[in-house]
Motif scaffolding. Structure first.
Motif, PDB file in Angstrom:
ATOM      1  N   ALA A 124       3.837   8.774 -20.415  1.00 23.95           N
ATOM      2  CA  ALA A 124       2.743   9.289 -19.591  1.00 23.95           C
ATOM      3  C   ALA A 124       1.724  10.033 -20.442  1.00 23.95           C
ATOM      4  CB  ALA A 124       3.293  10.203 -18.502  1.00 23.95           C
ATOM      5  N   GLU A 125       2.200  10.860 -21.389  1.00 18.05           N
ATOM      6  CA  GLU A 125       1.294  11.613 -22.253  1.00 18.05           C
ATOM      7  C   GLU A 125       0.526  10.686 -23.186  1.00 18.05           C
ATOM      8  OE1 GLU A 125      -0.658  14.815 -24.209  1.00 18.05           O
ATOM      9  OE2 GLU A 125       0.223  14.523 -22.226  1.00 18.05           O
ATOM     10  N   ARG A 168      -0.296   7.572 -22.680  1.00 16.70           N
ATOM     11  CA  ARG A 168      -1.308   6.860 -21.894  1.00 16.70           C
ATOM     12  C   ARG A 168      -2.482   7.778 -21.562  1.00 16.70           C
ATOM     13  NH1 ARG A 168       2.867   3.309 -18.166  1.00 16.70           N
ATOM     14  NH2 ARG A 168       2.613   1.353 -19.311  1.00 16.70           N
ATOM     15  N   ARG A 169      -2.178   9.041 -21.251  1.00 18.98           N
ATOM     16  CA  ARG A 169      -3.248  10.001 -20.936  1.00 18.98           C
ATOM     17  C   ARG A 169      -4.154  10.192 -22.145  1.00 18.98           C
ATOM     18  NH1 ARG A 169      -4.750  15.197 -21.516  1.00 18.98           N
ATOM     19  NH2 ARG A 169      -3.050  15.583 -23.007  1.00 18.98           N
ATOM     20  N   ARG A 170      -3.573  10.332 -23.316  1.00 17.31           N
ATOM     21  CA  ARG A 170      -4.372  10.536 -24.532  1.00 17.31           C
ATOM     22  C   ARG A 170      -5.199   9.305 -24.865  1.00 17.31           C
ATOM     23  NH1 ARG A 170      -3.032  14.651 -28.518  1.00 17.31           N
ATOM     24  NH2 ARG A 170      -1.764  16.251 -27.527  1.00 17.31           N
ATOM     25  N   ARG A 171      -4.638   8.138 -24.660  1.00 15.06           N
ATOM     26  CA  ARG A 171      -5.391   6.916 -24.908  1.00 15.06           C
ATOM     27  C   ARG A 171      -6.570   6.794 -23.949  1.00 15.06           C
ATOM     28  NH1 ARG A 171      -2.691   2.006 -27.218  1.00 15.06           N
ATOM     29  NH2 ARG A 171      -1.266   2.796 -28.820  1.00 15.06           N
ATOM     30  N   HIS A 172      -6.332   7.187 -22.717  1.00 15.15           N
ATOM     31  CA  HIS A 172      -7.422   7.128 -21.726  1.00 15.15           C
ATOM     32  C   HIS A 172      -8.543   8.084 -22.105  1.00 15.15           C
ATOM     33  CE1 HIS A 172      -9.411   6.771 -17.843  1.00 15.15           C
ATOM     34  NE2 HIS A 172      -9.403   8.090 -17.750  1.00 15.15           N
ATOM     35  N   LEU A 173      -8.190   9.296 -22.522  1.00 11.37           N
ATOM     36  CA  LEU A 173      -9.207  10.272 -22.926  1.00 11.37           C
ATOM     37  C   LEU A 173      -9.978   9.777 -24.169  1.00 11.37           C
ATOM     38  CD1 LEU A 173      -7.252  13.628 -22.469  1.00 11.37           C
ATOM     39  CD2 LEU A 173      -9.107  12.746 -21.043  1.00 11.37           C
TER      40      LEU A 173
END
Length: 317
Positions: free
Chosen positions: A306-307, A309-314
């Motif tokens: 989850a983390e 994916r969040r960093r990749r999205h940002l």
């Protein structure tokens, strides 16, 4: 938890394990000073906090370390060269950081009258285990310069306790994983590398047949062990593990399910510095530090995915 520590120096505090430890210390109300040369750590890993001070400096610089440790009551020494393969390729540079750097910190701690020193050791000191799970009293037979360096650090810590009365505990980390472990770094663990491949839809690479086993411990539990060790009084060494093991093919299956990405695995010959099995006994972790790992492997991997994916999205926004 009673706050009896006022000032903590964390060497390598901008790194993977260091930054999680700093966050926990701050959350518990401690003042924290970080000493880091930022060769592998990043200021982005650290929060903005009025009780946090950051000094850019190297643990091999005696004057810098002496200055950083002034006014501190406790020290968590995490700064190191942590790549096994790098220690094989350049053992001199590795020893300078992991032995000379560690002794420099110990000497400064002794001179400053530090109440308690907790330092990062490694399961790499054991080499090929003669029994499983691995107890702290198991024989040390390192297979790499890195493992040998950590074993030498332990001997120095014992000597500094004898000569200077420096209270210390070495934590023998097993395979630590979690957020902020850079998959592109030579220091990255197998989980970070596997996950990066799967999220990029690239075939992960396995060295060996994939049936080698590891004891993976979540970085949040490692930070808890670091804090408990700083608060404690036990001396010597202590495993930081889960007391559970999984083979790498099973690990890949778990990650593939969590990322919904099932790919063919590229297999390479085993590396000489890799052991077949690693599995830590946790009796001392529980008895000495009162720590039982909170995170199961599946829970930790889910949080990591989850983390990531969040960093990749940002990063792509």
């Amino acid at each position: 938890m009673v706050n009896i520590i006022r000032q903590v120096l964390v060497t390598g505090g901008a790194g993977f394990i260091g930054s999680h430890s700093v966050e926990l210390l701050l959350a518990q109300g401690f003042r924290v000073r970080v000493l880091d040369n930022l060769s592998s750590g990043s200021l982005d890993n650290l929060p903005n906090h009025d009780r946090l001070e950051v000094i850019k400096g190297d643990i091999r610089d005696a004057e810098c370390v002496r200055s950083a440790i002034q006014g501190m009551s406790h020290c968590l020494h995490l700064a190191a060269q942590v790549s096994v393969s790098r220690s094989v390729e350049d053992p001199v540079a590795s020893a300078e950081q992991n032995i000379i750097g560690a002794v420099t910190v110990m000497q400064a701690a002794a001179e400053a009258g530090i109440t308690r020193l907790v330092y990062a050791s490694s399961a790499a000191v054991y080499g090929i285990p003669t029994q499983l799970p691995i107890f702290e009293k198991s024989s040390a037979a390192p297979l790499s310069p890195y493992g040998l360096e950590k074993w030498v650090d332990e001997r120095y810590a014992t000597l500094f306790e004898s000569i200077h009365g420096l209270s210390s505990l070495g934590l023998r980390y097993f395979n630590v994983y979690g957020p902020r472990q850079d998959p592109h770094s030579p220091y990255a663990g197998v989980i970070a590398r596997f996950l990066d491949c799967l999220l990029d839809h690239r075939s992960p690479t396995l060295f060996g047949d994939g049936r080698q086993t590891r004891d993976f411990v979540y970085v949040g539990d490692v930070a808890r062990a670091n804090l408990a060790a700083l608060l404690g009084h036990q001396q010597g060494v202590c495993n930081v593990a889960t007391g559970q093991r999984i083979d790498l093919l099973e690990l890949l299956d778990l990650l593939a399910d969590l990322t919904d990405c099932h790919l063919h695995v590229s297999q390479q010959p085993p590396r000489s510095e890799d052991i077949r099995d690693s599995w830590g006994d946790t009796q001392r972790l529980s008895a000495w530090l009162g720590i039982t790992p909170d995170w199961t492997l599946k829970e930790g991997l889910a949080a990591l995915v989850a983390e990531a994916r969040r960093r990749r999205h940002l990063a792509s926004a």
